[in-house]
Structures are given as C-alpha cells and as structure tokens.
Design a protein around this motif. Structure first.
Motif, short mmCIF file in Angstrom:
data_model
loop_
_atom_site.label_atom_id
_atom_site.label_comp_id
_atom_site.label_asym_id
_atom_site.label_seq_id
_atom_site.Cartn_x
_atom_site.Cartn_y
_atom_site.Cartn_z
N ASP A 1 32.11 -39.80 44.53
CA ASP A 1 31.63 -39.17 45.75
C ASP A 1 32.82 -38.49 46.46
O ASP A 1 33.96 -38.63 46.04
CB ASP A 1 31.02 -40.26 46.64
CG ASP A 1 30.01 -39.69 47.61
OD1 ASP A 1 29.84 -38.46 47.61
OD2 ASP A 1 29.41 -40.46 48.37
N TYR A 2 32.52 -37.83 47.56
CA TYR A 2 33.61 -37.24 48.34
C TYR A 2 34.45 -38.34 48.98
O TYR A 2 34.00 -39.47 49.12
CB TYR A 2 33.07 -36.26 49.39
CG TYR A 2 32.00 -36.80 50.30
CD1 TYR A 2 30.66 -36.63 49.99
CD2 TYR A 2 32.31 -37.44 51.48
CE1 TYR A 2 29.66 -37.11 50.82
CE2 TYR A 2 31.32 -37.91 52.33
CZ TYR A 2 30.00 -37.75 51.99
OH TYR A 2 29.01 -38.23 52.81
N SER A 3 35.67 -37.98 49.38
CA SER A 3 36.64 -38.98 49.83
C SER A 3 36.90 -38.86 51.32
O SER A 3 37.30 -37.79 51.79
CB SER A 3 37.97 -38.79 49.12
OG SER A 3 37.79 -38.62 47.75
N VAL A 4 36.69 -39.94 52.04
CA VAL A 4 36.99 -39.95 53.47
C VAL A 4 38.00 -41.06 53.75
O VAL A 4 37.74 -42.23 53.49
CB VAL A 4 35.73 -40.17 54.32
CG1 VAL A 4 36.08 -40.16 55.81
CG2 VAL A 4 34.68 -39.11 54.03
N ARG B 1 26.37 -44.28 53.17
CA ARG B 1 26.94 -44.11 51.84
C ARG B 1 26.83 -45.40 51.02
O ARG B 1 27.07 -45.39 49.82
CB ARG B 1 28.41 -43.69 51.94
CG ARG B 1 28.59 -42.40 52.73
CD ARG B 1 30.04 -42.00 52.81
NE ARG B 1 30.52 -41.47 51.54
CZ ARG B 1 31.76 -41.08 51.32
NH1 ARG B 1 32.65 -41.15 52.29
NH2 ARG B 1 32.12 -40.61 50.14
N HIS B 2 26.54 -46.50 51.68
CA HIS B 2 26.55 -47.79 50.98
C HIS B 2 25.18 -48.47 50.96
O HIS B 2 24.97 -49.40 50.19
CB HIS B 2 27.56 -48.73 51.65
CG HIS B 2 28.93 -48.14 51.79
ND1 HIS B 2 29.70 -47.79 50.70
CD2 HIS B 2 29.65 -47.77 52.88
CE1 HIS B 2 30.85 -47.27 51.12
NE2 HIS B 2 30.83 -47.24 52.43
N GLN C 1 40.82 -47.28 56.15
CA GLN C 1 39.56 -47.41 55.42
C GLN C 1 39.42 -46.22 54.47
O GLN C 1 39.91 -45.12 54.76
CB GLN C 1 38.37 -47.41 56.37
CG GLN C 1 38.27 -48.66 57.24
CD GLN C 1 37.03 -48.63 58.13
OE1 GLN C 1 36.52 -47.56 58.46
NE2 GLN C 1 36.56 -49.79 58.52
N THR D 1 40.19 -43.03 56.58
CA THR D 1 40.19 -43.28 58.02
C THR D 1 41.45 -44.05 58.40
O THR D 1 41.78 -45.04 57.76
CB THR D 1 38.96 -44.10 58.44
OG1 THR D 1 37.78 -43.50 57.88
CG2 THR D 1 38.81 -44.16 59.95
N ARG E 1 38.84 -37.24 42.12
CA ARG E 1 39.65 -37.94 43.11
C ARG E 1 41.09 -38.07 42.64
O ARG E 1 41.34 -38.25 41.45
CB ARG E 1 39.11 -39.35 43.33
CG ARG E 1 37.85 -39.37 44.13
CD ARG E 1 37.47 -40.76 44.53
NE ARG E 1 36.38 -40.67 45.49
CZ ARG E 1 36.00 -41.65 46.28
NH1 ARG E 1 36.59 -42.83 46.22
NH2 ARG E 1 35.01 -41.50 47.12
N ASP F 1 36.28 -44.27 52.52
CA ASP F 1 34.82 -44.18 52.46
C ASP F 1 34.17 -45.25 53.33
O ASP F 1 33.11 -45.79 53.00
CB ASP F 1 34.33 -44.30 51.01
CG ASP F 1 34.83 -43.16 50.15
OD1 ASP F 1 35.22 -42.12 50.73
OD2 ASP F 1 34.87 -43.30 48.93
N GLN G 1 29.61 -44.47 58.27
CA GLN G 1 29.47 -44.15 56.84
C GLN G 1 28.58 -45.16 56.12
O GLN G 1 28.58 -45.23 54.89
CB GLN G 1 30.85 -44.10 56.18
CG GLN G 1 31.69 -42.95 56.71
CD GLN G 1 33.01 -42.81 55.98
OE1 GLN G 1 33.05 -42.44 54.82
NE2 GLN G 1 34.09 -43.11 56.68
N ASP H 1 32.83 -49.14 58.29
CA ASP H 1 32.59 -48.12 59.30
C ASP H 1 31.09 -47.83 59.40
O ASP H 1 30.49 -47.36 58.42
CB ASP H 1 33.36 -46.85 58.85
CG ASP H 1 33.18 -45.69 59.81
OD1 ASP H 1 32.47 -45.85 60.82
OD2 ASP H 1 33.76 -44.61 59.53
#
Lengths: 333, 506
Positions: free
Chosen positions: A301-304, B63-64, A272, A306, A249, A274, B60, B57
C-alpha cells in the motif's frame, strides 16, 4: 528545449536503441517531448515515477471510499505549498488538462500511473487529449494486452530503461502530440517491440528536500531552490507520504532534523508507519539536532510516516508552534 | 480458553488524558488483553497503553479494519471522545456508553448547528424543534437542553450492542428510545479497581494526614450536580454541634461551573477544616481514598452516571454516602448509606453525625462494600463480561450481515440521493416545510412562486424571515436565487420564483 533539440541529443543507434546520454527519467522525457508538465495520477501509491529533480503535480484519482479520500486530501504537496487535488476521470464534467496546472500551448502533458492497468483504464477518458502516458513496467503486470492494444494503437510506444538497473517505464506518446513524438518508436502492437530509450536514475537513494515533501502539517517549507526546511506543527502529529519508486516501498527512511527547540522532541519522539508504531533510531548530531532512521515495514500500500513530538515550542517571532525542523528525507531501496 | 478474537480494536482515549473514562479504559484494557489480543486506536500515540497493546492512529484505522473487525468504542460526553463517535459512525461496533446525555459531545464534534438542531428532534420532534429554533435563531441554549435531548439515538442505531453501567441507564434509554433497542443493551457495572494502598495508616503517612482526624472525602471535577451546597450546609451544622472532621476534595475546581472554594469560604468556620487538592494522578487519588473514613458521592440531578471513585472506595472497604437516585439507588442498601434527594441536608446531617461518632458503623458499611466489590465488581469479572458481550454481538452473524448491508445501503443512498424538489404557489397559505423537509441529511430545492415582484415584495415586508419561518431549524440553506416563471395568461406577466437550495441536516 525543442523537439529538434531532443532529436539532436538522441541520435538513433545502430542497434535500434536511442541513447539519452544517461539523463534522469524526467529529463529524458523532456528531451523526447520538449517542455513537459508531469501529472501524477498514481498518487499516493507511487508518488514519484522515478526522478526527484522535476516535480509532478500529484492528483488523487477518484472515486475512493469517503474516509480514504478525506484522509488523503488533508495532505499538501511541494512542502505544503500546493494542495493535492482530486480528479474523477469518470466524471461527465472532466476538464483535462486540469485547471490547476498552468499549461502553455508548447508544453506536453505526461500523466503517470502506478501500472499499465490504471493507464489503460484512464486512457478511455484521456484519449484525444494529447497527453502521454507513463507507467512503470511490472514483470507481473496483469493488464489486458487486448485492451491495451485497442487503447494505445494510435500511440507511439517507448520503453524507458534505467541503465542503473532501476525500474523501467513505458511511455505512450500520442501520434498527434503538440510537440510531435520522436521519430522512430513504434505504435502499440503486441508483436512489435517498443523502442528502447536509456535513462539513468540518480543513484540508489532518493533524496526528498523539504520543499518537495507531501505532508499534512500546518507549516509550509521555507528556503529557496538550493536549500529548504520545514517545521512540523502546530499539531504534535506530522504525517508524510513517502514517495515510492515505481510503486515499490523503500527499505529505509532517514529524516534529517537540523534543529528542534526542545530536546525531548528527539528523546521522546514517537514514530508510526501507516498508523502503527515502528521502532526508530535517533542519531544525535547535537542536543537539538540529529537524524531519525526508520526501517520501513513491508507492504504493497502507500506509505505514511508519522512523527509525533511530545512538545511544541512557541516561536515569539512568527507566533507559530514548532516541533521539529526537517530538511531532508532520504529513502534507501 | 481460546481467545475469542484475532484482534479486538478499541477506540478510546487513554491516560495521561485527564479523563475518568481514559483511566477506566486503560485499566480495563490491561485486563482484557489477557483474554484476547487487543489494539487501541487513540489520538495520543504516546498514551500509556498496557503492555502488548499497540496504539494506532485513528485517522488511518480504515487501512486496518474490515467489516468483520470486532470493535469496542468507549464513548463519554467530552472532547476526548469526538474521534470515538466518528469511528462508530464509520466502522460500527460495540459501544460502552459512559454518559446518557451526549449533547455536549455532539456540540463539540459538529461543524454545523443545523445538524444538532436536526438531532434534537429525535425522538421528541415537536419539543426538539422548538428548542432547536430557540438555539439557532435566538442563541438561547439552557441547561435543560442537556437533559432533554440526550443525542443517544445515533449511538444506539449504529452500535451492534451498547454497554451501560446500570439498570437505570438501560431503562432510561429504553424509555426514551423505544423497546426495540432493549435486546441490544447490556449492563456491566463499573469495576472496582484494587488499590495498591488500602490501609489508612500507610496512606495517611504518605499524604501527611493526621492519623487521628476523621477524614471525609469527595472527589473529581467539582460540578453543581455533586451537590456541594448540601454537603457544605450539613458540615456547617455538624461543626456547630462540635463534631470534628477534615474534609478533603480530591479533584479540580471549575469555578465557572461551581465555585467550590468560594462556597466553602462563605460557610463560617468550615474553610480551616477543608482542603482542595487539585487534579490528582490515579495513584494519588487511590491514596486519598484509602486514607478516607467516609466517602461522600452525591448527585442530583443524575444523568445516570457511575462513579469510578465510588467503586474504588468499595474496593478499599470505605464507608460511602450516596444520593438515593438513578444508578446509585441500585447499590444494595447494606453496602452504602443512601441519602434522599429531598430534605437531603437534614438526612446528610443525621447520617454523617452517626457515622462520625460511630467507628463500628463505618466499619460495617465499609466491610460490606469491600465484599460487594470483590463479588460483583472485580476487574477480572468485568473484563470478561466486556469480551463476552463483544463476542456475542459479533457472533450473531445474521445481525452483523444485516447491519453491514444496511450500512452499505445507507452509504449508497447517501451517495445517490437525489435532491427533493418542491414547488409552492404563494397565492395560497404559506407552506409549512418542517415535515416534508424533516431531519435526515437530504439535499433539497424548492421554489416559491409569486404572482409578481410586487407580490414578493409585499410578502417579504409582511414576513421578513420568510424562508426561515417555513423550514425547520435543522435546515441549512446554501443559496437563494430568483427565477422567472412561465407567463401568467390571466395577468399577462411572468411569475417570479424564489428558488431555495440546501439540505435538511440531522
């Protein structure tokens, strides 16, 4: 560029290393293999092997949990112009190279992975396909060297090292690749050192133009190869998958907003990461433009990312609902 | 007292969504977060979550969350809850069920009518199949559908526990869906929010209402079930008797559902004593409640709903009139005035007549309502009950493990399900596949064998919708192809097969 060209540009050095005159990673690989098509099977974790000037075709490797698959397949790459396709390497109906890529006979196929383990796992299915394997070298990689030894015995092994101290990559080129591997190099053997090839990453920051963004918005990027932009909308939510250099990251994301039709979209913007709220800062250039800065939370983890705007503006010319106009994403390690 | 959870995850809309359940959840969350850490998955990240509650969200959430994450869903029968139903499907959890009929919610959240048709057949297969066929084939969808087919089965089966607001709701769910669910349904009444303004004088000053007028209040979306027709007729009689009052409807009108303004104007002499406020913020609604002398909250037919306005009116100590039906019938007789659902207009006239004339009678009911709210409906008590129910549901580790295993198994089955394959000889009677291809999301492939192309043509003329007539309305057909069969040694030609592939939804 032909194989001969690449040989010309890479005279063997006395110390056994090959110089690439400090080209970027993908250019270096093209210099080695000739014209290449890059397929990124590390998506969404790595997203980018290390060079934004040439785009990979991102494909989502299956199987994955249903929810995650449907979430990730909502994204489109190349500024929204191309879908992210799914591929199941364990499927009996696997077609490789995938039909989605237009491959002429002269192009080499380079498949990138998030690490050695993933590459070794995939090599069983892709063996004999004349595809090369590319993955970052992680010091703590736990890939089984015995498995690697058996899988990559017939490949030439090159270690691509960043002269700017960025991540290094391993490249495995099939002995019988259409363009032929470079002379020199070595087959995989735990006891034989790979051939060193130097490349130069393009500075510390990664700049992603709108035309290269991977997003789930409804509008496509506009512009040309020189300058591109992208409007968020018609949903108030706009998600971006951030590329990660060799799966790591970045520390900071900056999103340039050259325009919005509604100033409250910068004042009341919510961000936001993730799926969780993060602090952000807006550096206003004018009432309707500015730069959004977000510190990227730690994570493996992958990064999102928003962006959520409170209002969408109806554009009378195009009939579209518009939020923010974005032109660049700048990632700082 | 230690917090029972590391983190309690809520799936719910929150204000400013124009949704009573969003307001309810917002207030409840405000209190619950004092008892245990909470996060909220909400489609609107700009929603007004209480301090200390992170809004995440929902797309997602995977993911949590883990199999062990305690989850509370707030489910009602409107568009804002489509994502909460989806979340329940994926993550399970405890559900607070605000509406006993969820057909409209399923309609909004389903991409395939065949799915709805399948679900309508549980738990009344025969009746469900008939109504589903009417809907699918003739486009006939009546108001009765929304009462007869509650669609609650899925929520009941996927939830560790279900919280409802009345014994009526609990009994109705058990009656329809069976005794087996009884132990998993908890009753927690609707809380009575403390109003910021409780004195009529202050509220009227702020709203500009004459302090001398007797104010009758109704509230919320103006729907048919709120029986404005009865109230209008009763108020018309009272005006004729010379009674003086002002009627305020604190809420929005949905003319397509019930044309309230038109109904009031058609009653001579009533419109000049009537006011429609339109949508009100929570605070402003509170002021109207505080300003009211009599709060009228009728329902017929009731689908077991509870009223937030009514609970607030109790909290403010206002005299209330309700229908003597469903959940309203459970309110103690000395707390509200119950009006029967038969001869309602006459009863309303008598009740309102006495209450309009007798302030002490209004004060008596109001005082008892306030006492009732303080004792049983305080937000603190209700929030504690919620947290307790969720904690108990998750502490039952055996049940949790069994459900998790069940969910895994179900996923495996769904993934690995082999299509049903059937063959039928059309020389015999037409097969009825509504049972063998019953609702259940399984893929199928069946072949109808005809002795010849002429045989097929003859039957197709005789029965134009041949395939639809032998499968249930929950069946979705993907493709139909002709196949050639083995040679018929008697007739000396090959048989013709019609191979149908699709899935039984629901």
């Amino acid at each position: 560029m032909t194989t001969n060209d690449s040989q010309v540009s890479m005279p063997p050095r006395p110390d056994g290393q090959t110089t690439s005159a400090a080209r970027p990673l993908f250019d270096t690989i093209e210099a080695l293999l000739g014209r290449s098509i890059f397929v990124d099977l590390s998506f969404p974790l790595a997203g980018m092997a290390g060079n934004p000037s040439l785009e990979s075709m991102r494909m989502l490797r299956l199987p994955r949990p249903e929810l995650e698959t449907s979430f990730l397949l909502r994204f489109r790459q190349s500024g929204g112009h191309m879908p992210v396709q799914a591929i199941d390497l364990s499927s009996s109906g696997l077609i490789w190279p995938p039909l989605q890529i237009s491959q002429d006979n002269r192009s080499a196929v380079v498949v990138s992975f998030e690490g050695a383990g993933a590459a070794i796992a995939a090599s069983g299915r892709l063996h004999g396909s004349h595809s090369s394997f590319l993955f970052p070298v992680h010091p703590a990689d736990t890939a089984d060297p015995l498995a690697a030894n058996s899988r990559f015995r017939e490949y030439r092994h090159l270690r691509l090292t960043d002269c700017n101290a960025g991540p290094s990559f391993d490249l495995f080129v099939p002995q019988a690749a259409p363009q032929g591997p470079p002379k020199g190099g070595s087959s995989w053997d735990g006891n034989v050192k790979p051939e060193e090839v130097i490349f130069a990453s393009e500075g510390a920051n990664v700049v992603v133009d709108a035309r290269s963004m991977i997003h789930d918005g409804g509008h496509l990027s506009e512009g040309d190869g020189t300058y591109s932009w992208l409007w968020t909308g018609p949903s108030t939510h706009f998600r971006l998958i951030l590329p990660q250099l060799a799966g790591a990251r970045s520390r900071l994301a900056e999103i340039c907003v050259p325009r919005t039709e509604e100033d409250s979209n910068l004042d009341l913007l919510a961000v936001q990461f993730d799926g969780r709220p993060v602090e952000h800062h807006v550096d206003r250039w004018s009432a309707m433009s500015g730069k959004i800065t977000v510190e990227i939370p730690h994570g493996s983890d992958y990064s999102v990312l928003t962006l959520i705007v409170p209002k969408l503006t109806h554009d009378a010319n195009s009939g579209r609902l518009l939020g923010l106009c974005l032109d660049k994403l700048i990632l700082t390690p | 007292v230690p917090a029972p959870f590391h983190e309690l995850s809520w799936f719910t809309p929150l204000p400013p969504a124009r949704n009573g359940i969003a307001d309810y959840a917002g207030m409840l969350l405000h209190e619950a977060v004092k008892l245990t850490p909470c996060v909220c998955y909400c489609e609107n990240p700009l929603a007004g979550a209480p301090e200390g509650v992170e809004v995440r969200d929902p797309s997602q959430a995977f993911r949590h969350l883990t199999d062990q994450s305690p989850i509370l869903h707030q489910i009602g029968n409107n568009r804002d809850h489509v994502f909460t139903l989806d979340a329940l499907r994926h993550f399970g959890g405890v559900t607070s069920l605000h509406d006993l009929s969820l057909l409209y919610l399923h309609e909004l959240g389903s991409s395939r009518l065949a799915d709805l048709c399948g679900r309508m057949q549980a738990p009344a297969p025969a009746m469900g199949a008939i109504y589903a066929r009417h809907w699918k084939e003739a486009g006939i969808k009546t108001a009765a559908n929304y009462v007869l087919f509650d669609m609650a089965a899925e929520v009941l089966s996927r939830s560790l526990s279900v919280i409802v607001h009345s014994q009526y709701a609990r009994k109705k769910l058990i009656a329809v869906h069976g005794e087996a669910i009884a132990s998993r349904i908890a009753v927690i009444p609707h809380f009575a929010k403390k109003l910021a303004v409780t004195t009529s004088r202050q509220a009227r000053r702020e709203l500009g209402i004459d302090p001398g007028v007797i104010l009758i209040l109704t509230s919320g979306f103006a729907s048919k079930a709120k029986r404005f027709d009865w109230l209008i007729e009763a108020l018309h009689h009272l005006r004729q008797r010379g009674r003086r009052f002002r009627w305020v409807h604190a809420g929005e009108e949905r003319p397509a559902e019930y044309a309230l303004t038109q109904a009031v104007h058609s009653s001579p002499g009533l419109s000049e004593h009537w006011e429609l406020t339109g949508y009100l913020t929570d605070d402003r609604l509170d002021r109207y409640i505080a300003a009211a002398d009599i709060v009228v909250n009728l329902r017929f037919p009731s689908v077991g709903e509870s009223s937030g306005t009514l609970a607030r009116a109790f909290s403010a100590g206002r005299c209330c009139i309700v229908s003597d039906t469903a959940a309203y019938a459970e309110i103690p007789r000395d707390v509200v005035v119950h009006v029967p659902v038969f001869d309602s207009v006459g009863a309303l006239v008598r009740a309102l007549d006495h209450l309009l004339c007798d302030k002490s009678l209004r004060d008596t009911f109001g005082g008892r309502a306030r006492q009732y709210a303080r004792r049983f409906l305080s937000l603190e008590t209700i929030a504690r009950s919620y947290v307790d129910v969720v904690a108990a549901s998750y502490l039952d580790s055996k049940q949790r493990a069994a459900l998790a295993a069940g969910r895994r198994k179900l996923r495996e089955l769904e993934t690995a399900a082999h299509p049903i394959r059937l063959d039928f000889d059309m020389d015999e009677e037409l097969p009825d596949l509504s049972t063998s291809l019953g609702p259940g999301k399984s893929d199928f492939q069946f072949t109808l064998w005809f002795s010849s192309a002429e045989h097929f043509a003859a039957l197709a003329v005789q029965k134009p919708a041949l395939i639809n007539s032998i499968v249930g309305p929950h069946v979705e057909i993907d493709n139909v192809i002709f196949v050639s069969g083995p040679g018929d040694s008697v007739r000396g030609h090959r048989r013709l097969g019609v191979r149908v592939a699709g899935r039984a939804c629901g």
